[in-house]
Design an enzyme around this catalytic site. Sequence first.
Site, PDB file in Angstrom:
ATOM      1  N   HIS A   8       0.820  -1.214   0.000  1.00 27.17           N
ATOM      2  CA  HIS A   8       0.000   0.000   0.000  1.00 27.17           C
ATOM      3  C   HIS A   8       0.849   1.258   0.000  1.00 27.17           C
ATOM      4  O   HIS A   8       1.898   1.337   0.650  1.00 27.17           O
ATOM      5  CB  HIS A   8      -1.025   0.005   1.133  1.00 27.17           C
ATOM      6  CG  HIS A   8      -0.511  -0.095   2.525  1.00 27.17           C
ATOM      7  ND1 HIS A   8      -0.260   1.006   3.312  1.00 27.17           N
ATOM      8  CD2 HIS A   8      -0.230  -1.163   3.298  1.00 27.17           C
ATOM      9  CE1 HIS A   8       0.135   0.627   4.512  1.00 27.17           C
ATOM     10  NE2 HIS A   8       0.183  -0.691   4.529  1.00 27.17           N
ATOM     11  N   ASP A  11      -0.400   4.308   0.900  1.00 23.78           N
ATOM     12  CA  ASP A  11      -0.787   5.241   1.963  1.00 23.78           C
ATOM     13  C   ASP A  11      -0.140   4.889   3.293  1.00 23.78           C
ATOM     14  O   ASP A  11       0.269   3.745   3.546  1.00 23.78           O
ATOM     15  CB  ASP A  11      -2.303   5.290   2.113  1.00 23.78           C
ATOM     16  CG  ASP A  11      -2.906   3.951   2.526  1.00 23.78           C
ATOM     17  OD1 ASP A  11      -2.529   2.929   1.923  1.00 23.78           O
ATOM     18  OD2 ASP A  11      -3.760   3.931   3.436  1.00 23.78           O
ATOM     19  N   ASP A  35       5.664   0.860   7.733  1.00 20.72           N
ATOM     20  CA  ASP A  35       4.293   0.523   7.329  1.00 20.72           C
ATOM     21  C   ASP A  35       3.740   1.543   6.356  1.00 20.72           C
ATOM     22  O   ASP A  35       3.212   2.574   6.748  1.00 20.72           O
ATOM     23  CB  ASP A  35       3.410   0.448   8.582  1.00 20.72           C
ATOM     24  CG  ASP A  35       2.001  -0.042   8.293  1.00 20.72           C
ATOM     25  OD1 ASP A  35       1.770  -0.608   7.217  1.00 20.72           O
ATOM     26  OD2 ASP A  35       1.125   0.156   9.162  1.00 20.72           O
ATOM     27  N   GLU A  90      -5.344   1.546   2.257  1.00 22.98           N
ATOM     28  CA  GLU A  90      -5.302   0.359   3.116  1.00 22.98           C
ATOM     29  C   GLU A  90      -5.526   0.714   4.574  1.00 22.98           C
ATOM     30  O   GLU A  90      -6.120  -0.067   5.328  1.00 22.98           O
ATOM     31  CB  GLU A  90      -3.952  -0.350   2.943  1.00 22.98           C
ATOM     32  CG  GLU A  90      -3.873  -1.741   3.578  1.00 22.98           C
ATOM     33  CD  GLU A  90      -3.473  -1.730   5.055  1.00 22.98           C
ATOM     34  OE1 GLU A  90      -3.674  -2.759   5.730  1.00 22.98           O
ATOM     35  OE2 GLU A  90      -2.971  -0.677   5.537  1.00 22.98           O
ATOM     36  N   GLU A  91      -5.063   1.876   4.986  1.00 26.16           N
ATOM     37  CA  GLU A  91      -5.172   2.258   6.392  1.00 26.16           C
ATOM     38  C   GLU A  91      -6.579   2.706   6.789  1.00 26.16           C
ATOM     39  O   GLU A  91      -6.842   2.930   7.977  1.00 26.16           O
ATOM     40  CB  GLU A  91      -4.173   3.380   6.713  1.00 26.16           C
ATOM     41  CG  GLU A  91      -2.705   3.009   6.530  1.00 26.16           C
ATOM     42  CD  GLU A  91      -2.185   2.031   7.563  1.00 26.16           C
ATOM     43  OE1 GLU A  91      -2.978   1.624   8.438  1.00 26.16           O
ATOM     44  OE2 GLU A  91      -1.001   1.680   7.496  1.00 26.16           O
ATOM     45  N   GLU A 143       3.657  -6.044   3.723  1.00 19.88           N
ATOM     46  CA  GLU A 143       3.552  -5.484   5.074  1.00 19.88           C
ATOM     47  C   GLU A 143       4.806  -5.914   5.829  1.00 19.88           C
ATOM     48  O   GLU A 143       5.434  -6.927   5.487  1.00 19.88           O
ATOM     49  CB  GLU A 143       2.310  -6.008   5.808  1.00 19.88           C
ATOM     50  CG  GLU A 143       0.980  -5.576   5.243  1.00 19.88           C
ATOM     51  CD  GLU A 143       0.612  -4.140   5.583  1.00 19.88           C
ATOM     52  OE1 GLU A 143       1.357  -3.487   6.348  1.00 19.88           O
ATOM     53  OE2 GLU A 143      -0.427  -3.678   5.089  1.00 19.88           O
ATOM     54  N   HIS A 184       2.985   2.602  12.734  1.00 13.04           N
ATOM     55  CA  HIS A 184       2.242   3.778  13.213  1.00 13.04           C
ATOM     56  C   HIS A 184       2.931   4.476  14.386  1.00 13.04           C
ATOM     57  O   HIS A 184       2.342   5.371  14.990  1.00 13.04           O
ATOM     58  CB  HIS A 184       0.808   3.412  13.629  1.00 13.04           C
ATOM     59  CG  HIS A 184       0.019   2.713  12.569  1.00 13.04           C
ATOM     60  ND1 HIS A 184      -1.295   2.322  12.762  1.00 13.04           N
ATOM     61  CD2 HIS A 184       0.336   2.308  11.310  1.00 13.04           C
ATOM     62  CE1 HIS A 184      -1.740   1.717  11.672  1.00 13.04           C
ATOM     63  NE2 HIS A 184      -0.764   1.701  10.778  1.00 13.04           N
TER      64      HIS A 184
END
Length: 369
Positions: A71, A73, A115, A140-141, A164, A343
């Site tokens: 991803h 984002d 991530d 995705e988030e 991931e 995150h």
Amino acid sequence: MVAGGGYPEACDTPARKLLFDLVSIPSPSGEETAAAERLVDFFEANGREAWIDEVGNVRAPADDAVLLTSHVDTVPGDIPVEVRPAPEDVDDLGGTDVRVGEPGEPVLWGRGAVDATGPLVSMAVAAVETGVSFVGVVGEETNSRGARHLVADRDAPEAVVNGEPSGWDGVTLGYRGFLAGTYVNTSESGHSSRPEPNAIQHAIDWWHGVEEAFTPADPETPVFEQVTTKPVSMDGGLTDDGLAVEAAMDVQLRVPPSRTVDEVHELAEAELTTGSVHWKEPIPPVMESPRTDLARAFRVAIRGAGGDVRLLRKTGTSDMNLFAAEWDCPMVTYGPGNSELDHAPDERLPLSELDRATTVLADVCRDRR
């Protein structure tokens, strides 16, 4: 590129340069366009056709023996982008308690380094090196709009590697599913001294019933094998006209592969005595076999690079859940980075781990072709 047109000294390979560029471009969900354009530029500069589709995904189709996808984002958060050496001593870690990288080796800091911009870059570079298909998905988030569009828009490839962080020597085979909803209820207003429960109490009572229904009989049950329950927001009080009490509670349930989303939905609904729940589209759990040719190729590649293979199960959810629900082909999730830093305010990736993961991915793709 950094001011002045250069890169940090340690960013001396195409993969490291691309990682530095993409981490330097803010790309929270819904704002991925600039990062997507940089990815397209990378593919075109390496002789590959690439474009941005109608939902924002970066598409670079080629040999579908493997589809590499991660991803674009990230979650929001401004972490200054820099490369600095891993500290020699654990006491020099500063505000972080997660150690990554060998002492003195270059580590890139920045939002998305783990991530999942690190996995995204390793896949883009491996796709160019080996000629396999690539997609950088968006959203995705938040709502996985990119992955949902992808499975609706194209046929299944022969194999999927979802990007991931697993660590360069780890391969993720399983994720729990996801069920989210909003409980809503309204009751007549009355003096707070009255014994009758109001809508807020009904919401609390329902959720306590749900928590009890999914409490495992054996307290030693691994988290991956449990249905875990989590209220994520609560809003309630008198209506503007003062005649009623309203309550709304957003909830999430994680579903292990041993149970179905439908079963969990029915059990949660069974705890209702009043009010209703508006459920969102569920994401089913996934557990892939470690015996597929794709999993075998990863074991061989990781061992060939000097690693001890780790087979992982994650308690969260990823786009692999959606791919597995729609495509009947072998798949795994893989990518550089320590997922403890997902995150996190100290998100960072050793550049050597990016290099190793890219090598492993390229070896796997060559094995599959």
